[in-house]
Enzyme design. Structure first.
Site, PDB file in Angstrom:
ATOM      1  N   CYS A  91       0.827  -1.212   0.000  1.00 10.49           N
ATOM      2  CA  CYS A  91       0.000   0.000   0.000  1.00 10.49           C
ATOM      3  C   CYS A  91       0.862   1.263   0.000  1.00 10.49           C
ATOM      4  O   CYS A  91       1.595   1.509  -0.955  1.00 10.49           O
ATOM      5  CB  CYS A  91      -0.987  -0.033   1.171  1.00 10.49           C
ATOM      6  SG  CYS A  91      -2.365   1.135   0.954  1.00 10.49           S
ATOM      7  N   HIS A 119      -4.339  -4.637   0.189  1.00 11.05           N
ATOM      8  CA  HIS A 119      -4.101  -5.271   1.483  1.00 11.05           C
ATOM      9  C   HIS A 119      -4.613  -6.709   1.485  1.00 11.05           C
ATOM     10  O   HIS A 119      -5.638  -7.018   2.092  1.00 11.05           O
ATOM     11  CB  HIS A 119      -4.803  -4.485   2.599  1.00 11.05           C
ATOM     12  CG  HIS A 119      -4.176  -3.168   2.912  1.00 11.05           C
ATOM     13  ND1 HIS A 119      -3.048  -3.055   3.690  1.00 11.05           N
ATOM     14  CD2 HIS A 119      -4.531  -1.910   2.544  1.00 11.05           C
ATOM     15  CE1 HIS A 119      -2.726  -1.778   3.806  1.00 11.05           C
ATOM     16  NE2 HIS A 119      -3.599  -1.066   3.120  1.00 11.05           N
ATOM     17  N   GLU A 149      -3.500  -8.962   3.154  1.00 13.80           N
ATOM     18  CA  GLU A 149      -3.350  -9.485   4.517  1.00 13.80           C
ATOM     19  C   GLU A 149      -4.542  -9.178   5.412  1.00 13.80           C
ATOM     20  O   GLU A 149      -4.650  -9.737   6.515  1.00 13.80           O
ATOM     21  CB  GLU A 149      -2.074  -8.919   5.160  1.00 13.80           C
ATOM     22  CG  GLU A 149      -2.168  -7.489   5.666  1.00 13.80           C
ATOM     23  CD  GLU A 149      -2.032  -6.422   4.587  1.00 13.80           C
ATOM     24  OE1 GLU A 149      -2.085  -5.226   4.921  1.00 13.80           O
ATOM     25  OE2 GLU A 149      -1.875  -6.790   3.393  1.00 13.80           O
TER      26      GLU A 149
END
Length: 305
Positions: free
Chosen positions: A142, A237, A239
């Site tokens: 990011c 993202h 994750e």
């Protein structure tokens, strides 16, 4: 194989409860194998949540992964208990004489600021330069991806009229060349995004050392790599947990910000249920990165990195 972390860090219990194979450092040193050394420079304010998210993904490969958490010394985090930081994190000065097989540099909620205005920008530049000689492959996430693309290649981030916030479809770029990093990932896949700025594909196409691996009409160039595989940039993202965007949405509402619900995220009108459709991609991506870009190319003697 396990991920190796301190047994007192909150992520140890969380991941153990999820039946993920984690190993404490005392047990790990008795084994006659060399673990993969991964550093995580955690720039996110919710450090405990972020570290657990990345550790969860790193734990899914058959490799033993030893994680070193790094914090900035030029900015003191205010959303994480100082005791936690002092116990589990190191500063860059404490690790800069070490070598790492891989490194992750996270995002940070500063994308509306000019890079040079960020408190720890000079420290981050030093770390970015250091990765070129001391890390086999670095994964930028990011804002971390935007910062690295700006610093290494002069690529600009562009402000958005409306926050890029939600789950967006991405197209894998198939140019006839088999790309190990994207192996097993569908031609169309989904990824969470949460940012106010964007990287345009047209700003990358003329740079010979960079290759776009995935693109989204709404989120822009989303996965980019250097031709030598030593730098990987992800503008979203993968994750994120199931409720990360929900928590961010509720946080912004509580601050009185003009924020719309995350796109393609809630599965019900009451905004309680979440449609989680990115985890398989995330797991494949991190397994591929660890295997093809780190494990298979890093030297056995880590000092030779």
């Amino acid at each position: 194989m396990p991920i190796v972390i301190d047994k007192d860090i909150p992520a140890f219990k969380i991941l153990t409860d999820e039946k993920i194979f984690v190993m404490d450092k005392m047990r790990a040193v008795t084994q006659e194998i060399r673990p993969i050394e991964i550093a995580i420079l955690n720039l996110m304010p919710t450090k405990e949540t972020t570290e657990t998210q990345f550790m969860r993904l790193l734990s899914n490969s058959p490799l033993q992964v030893n994680v070193t958490l790094i914090k900035t010394s030029t900015y003191n985090a205010t959303h994480t208990d100082k005791t936690h930081l002092d116990k589990f994190y190191k500063t860059f000065d404490e690790v800069k004489n070490n070598k790492f097989d891989g490194m992750i540099i996270t995002g940070a909620p500063v994308e509306n600021m000019a890079f040079e205005q960020v408190t720890y920008w000079n420290e981050l530049k030093e770390i970015l330069d250091w990765t070129k000689l001391n890390v086999t492959s670095t994964l930028f996430i990011c804002w971390g991806a935007q910062a690295a693309l700006h610093y290494f290649y002069g690529i600009k981030k562009h402000p958005l009229k409306e926050k890029c916030f939600g789950i967006f479809a991405h197209q894998k770029i198939n140019d006839g060349v088999a790309e190990p990093l994207m192996r097993g990932i569908s031609d169309e896949f989904h990824m969470p995004h949460s940012r106010h700025t964007i990287i345009y594909a047209k700003d990358i196409l003329h740079i010979d050392n960079l290759k776009i691996l995935a693109y989204s009409k709404r989120a822009g160039a989303s996965i980019i790599k250097s031709c030598d595989n030593r730098q990987v940039f992800v503008t979203g993202h993968m994750e994120y947990d199931r409720f990360t965007l929900k928590n961010e949405y509720e946080r912004d509402l509580s601050k009185g910000l003009d924020i719309k619900p995350p796109v393609n995220y809630f599965a019900d009108k009451q905004m309680n249920e979440v449609k989680m459709n990115w985890t398989s991609t995330a797991n494949l991506f991190y397994i591929n990165w660890l295997n093809y870009y780190v494990y298979q190319v890093t030297p056995y003697n880590i000092n030779e990195v």
